[in-house]
Write a protein that holds these residues in place. Structure first.
Motif, PDB file in Angstrom:
ATOM      1  N   PRO A  68       0.825  -1.145  -0.066  1.00 41.36           N
ATOM      2  CA  PRO A  68      -0.131   0.205   0.045  1.00 41.36           C
ATOM      3  C   PRO A  68       0.822   1.229  -0.016  1.00 41.36           C
ATOM      4  N   CYS A  69       0.578   2.393  -0.690  1.00 39.51           N
ATOM      5  CA  CYS A  69       1.267   3.640  -0.875  1.00 39.51           C
ATOM      6  C   CYS A  69       1.109   4.272   0.542  1.00 39.51           C
ATOM      7  N   GLY A  70       0.098   4.261   1.016  1.00 42.22           N
ATOM      8  CA  GLY A  70       0.021   5.180   2.219  1.00 42.22           C
ATOM      9  C   GLY A  70      -0.550   6.551   1.938  1.00 42.22           C
ATOM     10  N   VAL A  71      -0.664   7.007   0.861  1.00 45.04           N
ATOM     11  CA  VAL A  71      -0.830   8.528   0.444  1.00 45.04           C
ATOM     12  C   VAL A  71      -2.239   8.471  -0.419  1.00 45.04           C
ATOM     13  N   CYS A  72      -2.645   7.657  -1.067  1.00 40.50           N
ATOM     14  CA  CYS A  72      -3.689   7.686  -1.874  1.00 40.50           C
ATOM     15  C   CYS A  72      -5.053   8.042  -1.290  1.00 40.50           C
ATOM     16  N   GLY A  73      -6.007   8.240  -1.852  1.00 43.72           N
ATOM     17  CA  GLY A  73      -7.295   8.692  -0.973  1.00 43.72           C
ATOM     18  C   GLY A  73      -7.800   7.550  -0.107  1.00 43.72           C
ATOM     19  N   GLU A  74      -7.847   6.294  -0.716  1.00 43.92           N
ATOM     20  CA  GLU A  74      -8.183   5.156   0.171  1.00 43.92           C
ATOM     21  C   GLU A  74      -7.134   4.875   1.430  1.00 43.92           C
ATOM     22  N   CYS A  75      -6.064   4.924   1.029  1.00 49.49           N
ATOM     23  CA  CYS A  75      -5.133   4.892   2.274  1.00 49.49           C
ATOM     24  C   CYS A  75      -5.410   5.734   3.316  1.00 49.49           C
ATOM     25  N   GLN A  76      -5.588   7.078   2.952  1.00 47.75           N
ATOM     26  CA  GLN A  76      -5.582   8.098   3.907  1.00 47.75           C
ATOM     27  C   GLN A  76      -6.947   7.814   4.456  1.00 47.75           C
ATOM     28  N   ARG A  77      -7.972   7.717   3.950  1.00 43.50           N
ATOM     29  CA  ARG A  77      -9.325   7.485   4.750  1.00 43.50           C
ATOM     30  C   ARG A  77      -9.215   6.310   5.795  1.00 43.50           C
ATOM     31  N   ILE A  78      -8.339   5.243   5.389  1.00 42.71           N
ATOM     32  CA  ILE A  78      -8.218   4.188   6.345  1.00 42.71           C
ATOM     33  C   ILE A  78      -7.159   4.701   7.424  1.00 42.71           C
ATOM     34  N   LEU A  79      -6.304   5.422   7.111  1.00 42.88           N
ATOM     35  CA  LEU A  79      -5.583   5.776   8.452  1.00 42.88           C
ATOM     36  C   LEU A  79      -6.171   6.604   9.357  1.00 42.88           C
ATOM     37  N   SER A  80      -7.085   7.581   8.546  1.00 43.93           N
ATOM     38  CA  SER A  80      -8.144   8.323   9.624  1.00 43.93           C
ATOM     39  C   SER A  80      -9.122   7.945   9.960  1.00 43.93           C
ATOM     40  N   GLY A  81      -9.673   6.711   9.856  1.00 46.48           N
ATOM     41  CA  GLY A  81     -10.634   6.017  10.458  1.00 46.48           C
ATOM     42  C   GLY A  81     -11.941   6.612   9.754  1.00 46.48           C
ATOM     43  N   ASN A  82     -11.871   6.775   8.668  1.00 40.77           N
ATOM     44  CA  ASN A  82     -13.099   7.390   8.064  1.00 40.77           C
ATOM     45  C   ASN A  82     -13.589   6.831   6.618  1.00 40.77           C
ATOM     46  N   HIS A  83     -13.215   5.569   6.470  1.00 42.90           N
ATOM     47  CA  HIS A  83     -13.793   4.681   5.271  1.00 42.90           C
ATOM     48  C   HIS A  83     -14.831   3.841   5.749  1.00 42.90           C
TER      49      HIS A  83
END
Length: 335
Positions: A68-83
């Motif tokens: 995982p790249c950690g910076v795309c929209g999907e990754c960022q939403r997962i990291l922020s708990g908003n997916h």
């Protein structure tokens, strides 16, 4: 998940658990990921981060080099708990209630909002009430749709056997003391503190909490005061049990912690005696320990260590904490 969601999570888990990252990468690549996992290990060992990493690996729109790249929209939403397709549950108060699991089950039955899969993460799964745990069993027995569940626990023995048997168990290896010390130093904890804390907990977050707890600092001071007088056969050490030690050990967890500190001090005395100073836990007391151990025989040092270990045995047979310390203190003064 939000409390641990930051841009460094993707890097952090690869440092904490590289072998598990490799294992789950193979499972995902070969499409062999199971529907339910039980992650077991101490707090701060990377359980939440690994669940996040798996979610990002499955949802990432880049997945460069199958990571995982950690910076795309999907990754960022997962990291922020908003997916919307990643649902997390954690204790409300002291436990996970049946209503929380019912909400989770209602989400199980829905298809993914933005894709064909959903991921569910239950933190501190050992805190589920009996009714909540039983309510979860049906999904684990008969999963519906493309759903993956991750149960995270610090104590797998507190998880119902029926739930354990329906999950793939993943045991997380505790961090080495060197890595844990480095984690604490990175959070601006003094080296002397870190060297003590890694001997009383395997959890980074617990160690940080203790470092910031004034009661813990005072507890260590009072334990040393009692211990140093005990080494000198000072009868005041008996008085200190009631006046200085017991007030800091009202709860069972505090009592266990205090006895651990006593054992560590006795151990440190032997380490200093045999010139292994680099291994001591109370490094801030090194000079004082060196002075008192010069006046004491090996026989007494060993007896003190054995006496401190016996306190744990006394507590296990339901002797009161104060009585156990007092009995031991009187015995060791008489040596």
């Amino acid at each position: 998940m939000a409390e641990l969601a930051d841009e460094t999570s993707n890097i952090k888990i690869q440092e904490l658990q590289p072998k598990l990252i490799e294992h789950f990468e193979k499972l995902i690549t070969t499409n062999k990921l199971a529907h339910a996992y039980l992650f077991s290990g101490p707090e701060g060992i990377g359980k939440v981060e690994l669940a996040q990493w798996i979610a990002m690996r499955l949802f990432c729109t880049a997945n460069e080099d199958q990571k995982p790249c950690g910076v795309c929209g999907e990754c960022q939403r997962i990291l922020s708990g908003n997916h919307p397709d990643i649902v997390s549950v954690k204790p409300e108060g002291q436990s996970i209630k049946v209503d929380q699991i019912r909400f989770l089950k209602s989400e199980f039955s829905k298809s993914g909002v933005e894709g064909s899969q959903k991921i569910f993460i239950i933190e501190k799964a050992e805190s589920m009430t009996a009714s909540a745990a039983n309510s979860l069993l049906k999904f684990l027995e008969e999963p519906v749709g493309n759903v993956k569940a991750f149960l995270l626990t610090e104590n797998k023995n507190q998880i119902l056997p029926t739930i354990q048997s329906r999950c793939q168990l993943v045991n997380f290896v505790a961090l080495s003391q060197e890595k844990l010390i480095q984690n604490l130093l990175n959070q601006d904890i003094l080296k002397d503190q870190a060297q003590l804390l890694v001997h009383v907990t395997e959890s980074t977050s617990h160690a940080v909490a203790l470092a910031q707890d004034e009661n813990f600092t005072e507890m260590t001071n009072q334990v040393w005061n009692w211990f140093s007088r005990l080494l000198k056969n000072d009868a005041e050490s008996f008085i200190l049990v009631q006046t200085k030690l017991v007030p800091f050990a009202k709860e069972k967890q505090q009592q266990v912690l205090m006895v651990d500190l006593m054992v560590l001090l006795a151990r440190d005395c032997l380490l200093v005696r045999y010139d292994r100073k680099e291994q001591v836990s109370f490094s801030n007391r090194l000079t004082e320990i060196g002075k008192v151990t010069q006046m004491i025989s090996d026989k007494k040092l060993i007896a003190i260590l054995d006496g401190c270990l016996q306190i744990k045995a006394m507590l296990q047979i339901n002797m009161t904490f104060q009585s156990a310390i007092e009995v031991t203190t009187l015995k060791l003064i008489d040596l």
